[in-house]
Design a protein around this motif. Structure first.
Motif, PDB file in Angstrom:
ATOM      1  N   ALA A   2     -15.676  27.402 -17.557  1.00 42.62           N
ATOM      2  CA  ALA A   2     -15.073  28.986 -17.135  1.00 42.62           C
ATOM      3  C   ALA A   2     -14.799  28.815 -15.751  1.00 42.62           C
ATOM      4  O   ALA A   2     -15.464  27.902 -15.194  1.00 42.62           O
ATOM      5  N   VAL A   3     -14.374  29.644 -15.174  1.00 44.16           N
ATOM      6  CA  VAL A   3     -14.199  29.504 -13.719  1.00 44.16           C
ATOM      7  C   VAL A   3     -14.649  30.903 -13.070  1.00 44.16           C
ATOM      8  O   VAL A   3     -14.518  31.723 -13.404  1.00 44.16           O
ATOM      9  N   LEU A   4     -15.477  30.763 -12.156  1.00 45.90           N
ATOM     10  CA  LEU A   4     -16.244  31.812 -11.369  1.00 45.90           C
ATOM     11  C   LEU A   4     -15.344  31.834 -10.062  1.00 45.90           C
ATOM     12  O   LEU A   4     -14.999  31.043  -9.150  1.00 45.90           O
ATOM     13  N   VAL A  70     -14.576  28.290  -8.284  1.00 43.23           N
ATOM     14  CA  VAL A  70     -15.496  27.247  -8.460  1.00 43.23           C
ATOM     15  C   VAL A  70     -15.661  27.013  -9.820  1.00 43.23           C
ATOM     16  O   VAL A  70     -16.042  28.042 -10.584  1.00 43.23           O
ATOM     17  N   PRO A  71     -15.482  25.857 -10.529  1.00 47.59           N
ATOM     18  CA  PRO A  71     -15.475  25.661 -12.072  1.00 47.59           C
ATOM     19  C   PRO A  71     -16.898  25.655 -12.311  1.00 47.59           C
ATOM     20  O   PRO A  71     -17.874  25.026 -11.716  1.00 47.59           O
ATOM     21  N   ILE A  72     -17.281  26.502 -13.378  1.00 48.91           N
ATOM     22  CA  ILE A  72     -18.498  26.425 -13.961  1.00 48.91           C
ATOM     23  C   ILE A  72     -18.740  26.212 -15.240  1.00 48.91           C
ATOM     24  O   ILE A  72     -17.560  26.281 -16.180  1.00 48.91           O
ATOM     25  N   LYS A  73     -19.764  25.790 -15.780  1.00 48.58           N
ATOM     26  CA  LYS A  73     -19.850  25.771 -17.444  1.00 48.58           C
ATOM     27  C   LYS A  73     -21.072  26.455 -17.806  1.00 48.58           C
ATOM     28  O   LYS A  73     -22.343  26.367 -16.942  1.00 48.58           O
ATOM     29  N   ILE A  74     -21.070  27.451 -18.515  1.00 50.85           N
ATOM     30  CA  ILE A  74     -22.340  28.449 -19.270  1.00 50.85           C
ATOM     31  C   ILE A  74     -22.862  27.748 -20.300  1.00 50.85           C
ATOM     32  O   ILE A  74     -22.062  27.559 -21.424  1.00 50.85           O
ATOM     33  N   ILE A  75     -24.298  27.191 -20.311  1.00 48.54           N
ATOM     34  CA  ILE A  75     -24.779  26.654 -21.501  1.00 48.54           C
ATOM     35  C   ILE A  75     -25.774  27.605 -21.796  1.00 48.54           C
ATOM     36  O   ILE A  75     -26.658  28.135 -21.193  1.00 48.54           O
ATOM     37  N   ARG A  76     -25.607  27.976 -23.097  1.00 47.45           N
ATOM     38  CA  ARG A  76     -26.587  28.756 -23.697  1.00 47.45           C
ATOM     39  C   ARG A  76     -27.300  28.018 -24.711  1.00 47.45           C
ATOM     40  O   ARG A  76     -27.273  27.348 -25.764  1.00 47.45           O
ATOM     41  N   GLY A  79     -32.386  31.931 -26.173  1.00 46.81           N
ATOM     42  CA  GLY A  79     -32.006  33.139 -25.494  1.00 46.81           C
ATOM     43  C   GLY A  79     -31.644  32.871 -24.011  1.00 46.81           C
ATOM     44  O   GLY A  79     -31.692  33.896 -23.326  1.00 46.81           O
ATOM     45  N   LYS A  80     -31.820  31.695 -23.702  1.00 48.89           N
ATOM     46  CA  LYS A  80     -31.504  31.393 -22.100  1.00 48.89           C
ATOM     47  C   LYS A  80     -30.043  30.737 -21.993  1.00 48.89           C
ATOM     48  O   LYS A  80     -29.571  29.820 -22.623  1.00 48.89           O
ATOM     49  N   SER A  81     -29.573  31.434 -20.803  1.00 48.09           N
ATOM     50  CA  SER A  81     -28.262  30.871 -20.516  1.00 48.09           C
ATOM     51  C   SER A  81     -28.289  30.190 -19.037  1.00 48.09           C
ATOM     52  O   SER A  81     -29.089  30.617 -18.171  1.00 48.09           O
ATOM     53  N   THR A  82     -27.748  28.984 -18.736  1.00 44.84           N
ATOM     54  CA  THR A  82     -27.781  28.181 -17.526  1.00 44.84           C
ATOM     55  C   THR A  82     -26.550  28.172 -17.009  1.00 44.84           C
ATOM     56  O   THR A  82     -25.554  27.674 -17.931  1.00 44.84           O
ATOM     57  N   ILE A  83     -26.106  28.249 -15.815  1.00 42.31           N
ATOM     58  CA  ILE A  83     -24.938  27.953 -15.154  1.00 42.31           C
ATOM     59  C   ILE A  83     -24.998  26.577 -14.535  1.00 42.31           C
ATOM     60  O   ILE A  83     -25.625  26.322 -13.700  1.00 42.31           O
ATOM     61  N   GLU A  84     -23.755  26.005 -14.890  1.00 42.02           N
ATOM     62  CA  GLU A  84     -23.843  24.509 -14.412  1.00 42.02           C
ATOM     63  C   GLU A  84     -22.555  24.402 -13.508  1.00 42.02           C
ATOM     64  O   GLU A  84     -21.501  24.714 -13.834  1.00 42.02           O
ATOM     65  N   THR A  85     -22.759  24.093 -12.263  1.00 37.20           N
ATOM     66  CA  THR A  85     -21.357  23.770 -11.387  1.00 37.20           C
ATOM     67  C   THR A  85     -21.230  22.190 -11.123  1.00 37.20           C
ATOM     68  O   THR A  85     -22.168  21.506 -11.678  1.00 37.20           O
ATOM     69  N   ASP A  87     -21.899  20.471  -8.688  1.00 39.54           N
ATOM     70  CA  ASP A  87     -23.068  20.124  -7.960  1.00 39.54           C
ATOM     71  C   ASP A  87     -24.141  20.034  -8.999  1.00 39.54           C
ATOM     72  O   ASP A  87     -25.544  19.567  -8.396  1.00 39.54           O
ATOM     73  N   GLY A  88     -24.439  20.503 -10.247  1.00 37.60           N
ATOM     74  CA  GLY A  88     -25.578  20.605 -11.042  1.00 37.60           C
ATOM     75  C   GLY A  88     -26.022  21.774 -11.193  1.00 37.60           C
ATOM     76  O   GLY A  88     -25.411  22.825 -10.998  1.00 37.60           O
ATOM     77  N   PRO A  89     -26.810  22.101 -12.308  1.00 37.31           N
ATOM     78  CA  PRO A  89     -27.211  23.302 -12.661  1.00 37.31           C
ATOM     79  C   PRO A  89     -27.756  24.278 -11.745  1.00 37.31           C
ATOM     80  O   PRO A  89     -28.247  23.731 -10.810  1.00 37.31           O
ATOM     81  N   VAL A  90     -27.572  25.617 -11.492  1.00 35.25           N
ATOM     82  CA  VAL A  90     -28.004  26.547 -10.771  1.00 35.25           C
ATOM     83  C   VAL A  90     -29.500  26.905 -11.239  1.00 35.25           C
ATOM     84  O   VAL A  90     -29.609  27.284 -12.196  1.00 35.25           O
TER      85      VAL A  90
END
Length: 191
Positions: A2-4, A70-76, A79-85, A87-90
């Motif tokens: 996804a793109v933020l 900024v290109p990001i990847k949302i990993i679910r 029940g927890k979502s993590t945003i990965e950029t 530079d690594g996970p936020v």
């Protein structure tokens, strides 16, 4: 991926707060606006975006905007979502119980002051929380501004426990500082 896309309007001053393990202050690190636009952004144009890796920064002159992509990847997972950029996970900042209680107190007092709830009892019923808990959290909003800032921004000047703060304390800020000096893990020497 996804793109933020974050768009900052440069017509108004914007302050970006930077916090992290090395820098726990809440001081602005970037201010933008027509008069104080960073020099590197003045040279940007819609036809000539500046690329930083897979990220892009554009200055849209007509709209007076800075567009950051900024290109990001949302990993679910569960029940927890993590945003990965790139530079690594936020990392999500874990709030302390005291920070959470102070924020809740400000939220609850706003709901009462705005007339959304007529009493603490009605608010407690709606929030499914004990009336005493709501009253104690609301009382935290009466803490001296420097103590509240130290709690929320983790400046390290005042290090207090939730147990010490939920007990009754004086309402005058000078008396509060003296009261919490006895209970604090750490407090300012000159305060």
């Amino acid at each position: 991926m996804a793109v933020l896309q974050t768009v900052l309007q440069t017509g108004q001053p914007v302050a970006v707060l930077q916090t992290g393990p090395a820098n726990r202050s809440c001081k602005p690190v970037l201010q933008t606006g027509p008069a104080n636009r960073p020099a590197n952004l003045q040279t940007l144009s819609p036809a000539n975006p500046q690329k930083v890796g897979k990220e892009t920064v554009e200055y849209l002159e007509k709209e007076n905007l800075i567009k950051v992509t900024v290109p990001i990847k949302i990993i679910r997972r569960g029940g927890k979502s993590t945003i990965e950029t790139p530079d690594g996970p936020v990392q999500q900042h874990d709030m302390s119980q005291l920070q959470h209680a102070l924020i809740q107190g400000h939220r609850w007092i706003k709901l009462l002051e705005n007339g959304r709830y007529k009493s603490v009892r009605l608010l407690a019923d709606k929030e499914k929380v004990d009336k005493a808990r709501i009253s104690k959290c609301i009382r935290l909003t009466c803490l001296a501004p420097d103590i509240q800032e130290a709690i929320l921004c983790e400046t390290g000047e005042w290090v207090l426990t939730i147990e010490a703060c939920l007990k009754p304390f004086p309402m005058l800020w000078t008396e509060q500082r003296e009261h919490f000096k006895k209970l604090a893990i750490k407090f300012p020497e000159n305060g």
